[in-house]
Design an enzyme around this catalytic site. Sequence first.
Site, PDB file in Angstrom:
ATOM      1  CB  SER A 116      -0.897  -0.004   1.238  1.00 19.06           C
ATOM      2  OG  SER A 116      -1.766   1.103   1.196  1.00 19.06           O
ATOM      3  CD  GLU A 140      -4.597  11.840  13.458  1.00 18.77           C
ATOM      4  OE1 GLU A 140      -4.404  12.078  12.243  1.00 18.77           O
ATOM      5  OE2 GLU A 140      -4.995  12.701  14.258  1.00 18.77           O
TER       6      GLU A 140
END
Lengths: 617, 617
Positions: free
Chosen positions: A116, A356
């Site tokens: 990814s 995050e």
Amino acid sequence: MVDNNFRRELGQQLRVDSVRAAWHAGSGHPTSSMSAADLMAVLLDGHLRLDYDNPHAPHNDHLIFSKGHASPLYYSMLKAAGAIDDAEFATYRQFGSRLEGHPTPRIPPTDVATGSLGQGLPVGVGIALAGKRLDRLPYRVWVLCGDSEMAEGSMWEAFEHAAHYGLDNLTAIVDVNRLGQTTETMLGWDVETYAARARAFGWHAITLDGHDVDAIDAAYAAAESTTDRPTVLFAKTKKGKGVKAVEDLPGKHGKPLDDPEAAIAELGGVRDLSVSVAKPDTSPSVHEFSVDGGSLPVWETGDHVATRLAYGQALAALGSMRGDVVALDGEVSNSTHSEEFAHAHPDRYLEMYIAEQQMIAAAVGVQARGWVPFASTFAAFFSRAYDFIRMAAISSADLRLSGSHAGVSIGADGPSQMALEDMASLRAVHGSAVLHPSDANQTAKLVGEMASRKGITYLRTLRGKTLVRTTPDEDVHIGGSRTVRSSSDDRVTLVGCGVTVDEADKAAELLAAEGIQARVIDCYSVKPIDASVLTTAAGDTHALVVAEDHWPEGGLGDAVLEALAGFEEPVVVRKLAVRDMPTSGTPEELLRAAGIDAEGIAAAAREMLASRRAAVG
Amino acid sequence: MVDNNFRRELGQQLRVDSVRAAWHAGSGHPTSSMSAADLMAVLLDGHLRLDYDNPHAPHNDHLIFSKGHASPLYYSMLKAAGAIDDAEFATYRQFGSRLEGHPTPRIPPTDVATGSLGQGLPVGVGIALAGKRLDRLPYRVWVLCGDSEMAEGSMWEAFEHAAHYGLDNLTAIVDVNRLGQTTETMLGWDVETYAARARAFGWHAITLDGHDVDAIDAAYAAAESTTDRPTVLFAKTKKGKGVKAVEDLPGKHGKPLDDPEAAIAELGGVRDLSVSVAKPDTSPSVHEFSVDGGSLPVWETGDHVATRLAYGQALAALGSMRGDVVALDGEVSNSTHSEEFAHAHPDRYLEMYIAEQQMIAAAVGVQARGWVPFASTFAAFFSRAYDFIRMAAISSADLRLSGSHAGVSIGADGPSQMALEDMASLRAVHGSAVLHPSDANQTAKLVGEMASRKGITYLRTLRGKTLVRTTPDEDVHIGGSRTVRSSSDDRVTLVGCGVTVDEADKAAELLAAEGIQARVIDCYSVKPIDASVLTTAAGDTHALVVAEDHWPEGGLGDAVLEALAGFEEPVVVRKLAVRDMPTSGTPEELLRAAGIDAEGIAAAAREMLASRRAAVG
């Protein structure tokens, strides 16, 4: 000493082997491998310090393929370095092979799974942080990045954090081959603009011809001698370099070459070069943090304590008991209460600011080096890093996540701050555990268990205070539950977790006043769930009301239904959950509006029993 | 003409009202509002062109508070502009109020919900893209950003895309007040470094004193006169500006002031200024795309077609039938097959490169202007934008998402590319639908339905080809199912979706050969699920095997259990799903390894029936 001809030949071998790998597998990304072959040849021969015979040795350099689809190149490097043999190399992409379509830790020394895009560099930041701040060893982290993935915002989180933390042990190598999957990247071969961006983010940036082994060698040397800041190479390359049928041509992404034999011949044929990769200096000792000992905190029953505060205090205590525990937070440490750890153990606290994705990636990086990270933010904001958590599971990473401010019970801040999908999304992570304690003593004990658990463990905490019901000596464990009340006359079972446990217990009081005995179960472990206690309750009462401060899908209600899926007696389950979009309000107003307060739970139980009486006639 | 004293007074009023709002609500972020008050005063009085009496008029400018926690300032602006009255202003953060803790579209003209940082600017890019490419109107998009959120990578996705698309109708206003929730930002007041970053990303960047109304006015004017690129203001400000007890002090984030009355006095007391916000020029006409008509494609039963291809062809046809349909893709359009639309309707195709967060944000932006976006990427990569999808639901956005390459059935690429949590995570989005057709005709009909559905609708497609079983004239609809086979002798029900429908049907053949009749149900609509057909099947067979190419949590199996939760007869459900981390392999090998192929399904059915026989004795 340096033999440029060898390096060029090694680059050609990596290309040939990349072509062969995809050819024999019938799929893969040879052209994306060929562009970076010279960059990797020079890295292997002269700069990387990695003992492939001891792939997990602490002093090793780390090499991450952020462009994980270039796995043919990665495995060709392993073959050249002697880490795998020809027979294993031939198993690329086959069922049972360690050489998967995108690299995973199943093949050492691979630290993390990639594939990814935009995740390898942020994880590299985490390993480099571990090197600087935790291990305190001079290893280097090298990350091969694609140019397409520079469009992922997570890459710029990595750029900012790496510079902020002065990670001069980190080198990013961007293979600017210009061509993405379907079209040219936004910047094409404009390496100077890339470099200007990196410099504005505080990096030492070098532009170069990615097929010039002298220039590559000089750039790596410059990276190695740069202090106080990370270095990035923007290397202008050609996708499919060396084979005219594909070189710098669109439409050649992600598939074997049409005529691999001709391509191999054009590249000079198959070679059998081996490279003796330098080993690291193993003389520096790995840093260890000294600890004071102590024990996890306990609270008196009858106290009212927010589970988020219990989390912070337990984590701080754990840090005194174990030197390997590390905490990270997304700039809300006074909300999650990881600040308790930060104050007690500042050397092991990593502030990740409002980023995050980088926070999770950094946690993955530090655990790859054997540390025990706990990462915290508002529970809602783990959704920002969901792809990183998904990939962490593929990496077999051991992560502990703590999400505060769960559910409508936070009150006035409104739905953007309310986690209502966290249990669903994190239950659906391979190998995860999902914990949602209802009081402080449960929380502290679960924090202790989390430190030793493999895989991804998620703890959901509450903003508001809840009654301490669990005595300090009770057994609390992942997979357990707590029976709040029960009797032999129970006609219905009320199941809750977190804030709904109090509501369920109050509902049982209301029902008892009407002569209806209700069992109350606190499923503080939502995954794995205590199927045994639930099955017994189903057999005893045949009616369950499950109340959760969460959307109806994928949370406690579904976990209870799964536990009872194989139960052969008739049982009816009523799921109470948040069904309408919440707004601002007080916690009480919002619990009531969602129908998950004591009245709502009691009403559902009454309806179920009335319907049963009607059915029985 | 320009009355700077009025603007300064208006700024003070916005501060006073922000202090009052948080004071009366007992929570909120007054100091984060006070820093940006002058910036917003000058915007309201002289630059914003927004008819608050017609808040959804197409010619209006758009104002997005990316720093949604500054809602006291936002609502103070609405009051000053006459959009809300004093009585409503006093309801801030109360249950039932339109003035929630963070802005949502419940209060016009708010386009989207904010409050998860780093999302407002990417959505602004979407609206600005709509202005340039779709509406073709001269409205401007103004986005107030915080400096803390500049750490979110999504902001840099927005910076890159806005410059790439030359969005000179977009202005970002960054309130650089230096202080985050717990600590100073990484760059503090270093506005020049911010500006260097923005310039490297292709923007016109201005640094200024954010409390100097002349400088602010000049900066807005410069933004309005800049062509070919977006403009960003990096405004140095003080958090809590104007009140010594909080100004530029740490520890003053996110709470009412300790002494609001003194603060209001220090700010010069309550004012009652109203500002006459300029209205936009409504003479330009909204662009409409001409369409050719036509109909959705159909396929012959017995053909083998990949549902991802059917998606692309259906979407292209839909684009010929409706002028409001728009497609976005994350640079994998030849995998998702949105390229079919891109080739047919290039003016309505938005390439978002490898930036899934920006892709969803852009889709949210264009739907805020009334367009009908379909966004596609690999199903696994919607996890990258999960927080954006969560927030889109809070925005009441109408989005259509298509995720290709679902599950282990993709084969050799390995787990990083396999969506195995998509149904779980997207079921747990408020108001969503989750569709997973098993063949091309189902897919095309569902694409047609998606265009008119409110909320977030997710279509999961397959990489490989599947048999066309659905005839062109069959009813296919969201919430429906397809009974593949059934008889009055059915002893077990096999439930599948997508690739497992074929496997379930083959399993039924295997069982039939052994004299066991099995019903087969294709739940192409996973949410909402066809509870009626499932309940009937449960009543007829009392045993269901559910097979899905997904983790066991939160997907089809849980949806089936939920549908049967209230079913009062005994029924046993066996969930078959992917339980071990998959690897590379062929689709057949991987389906078999997961136990979700025909043999695995048949074996589970046999076991259930044998166990029942044993129980019956």
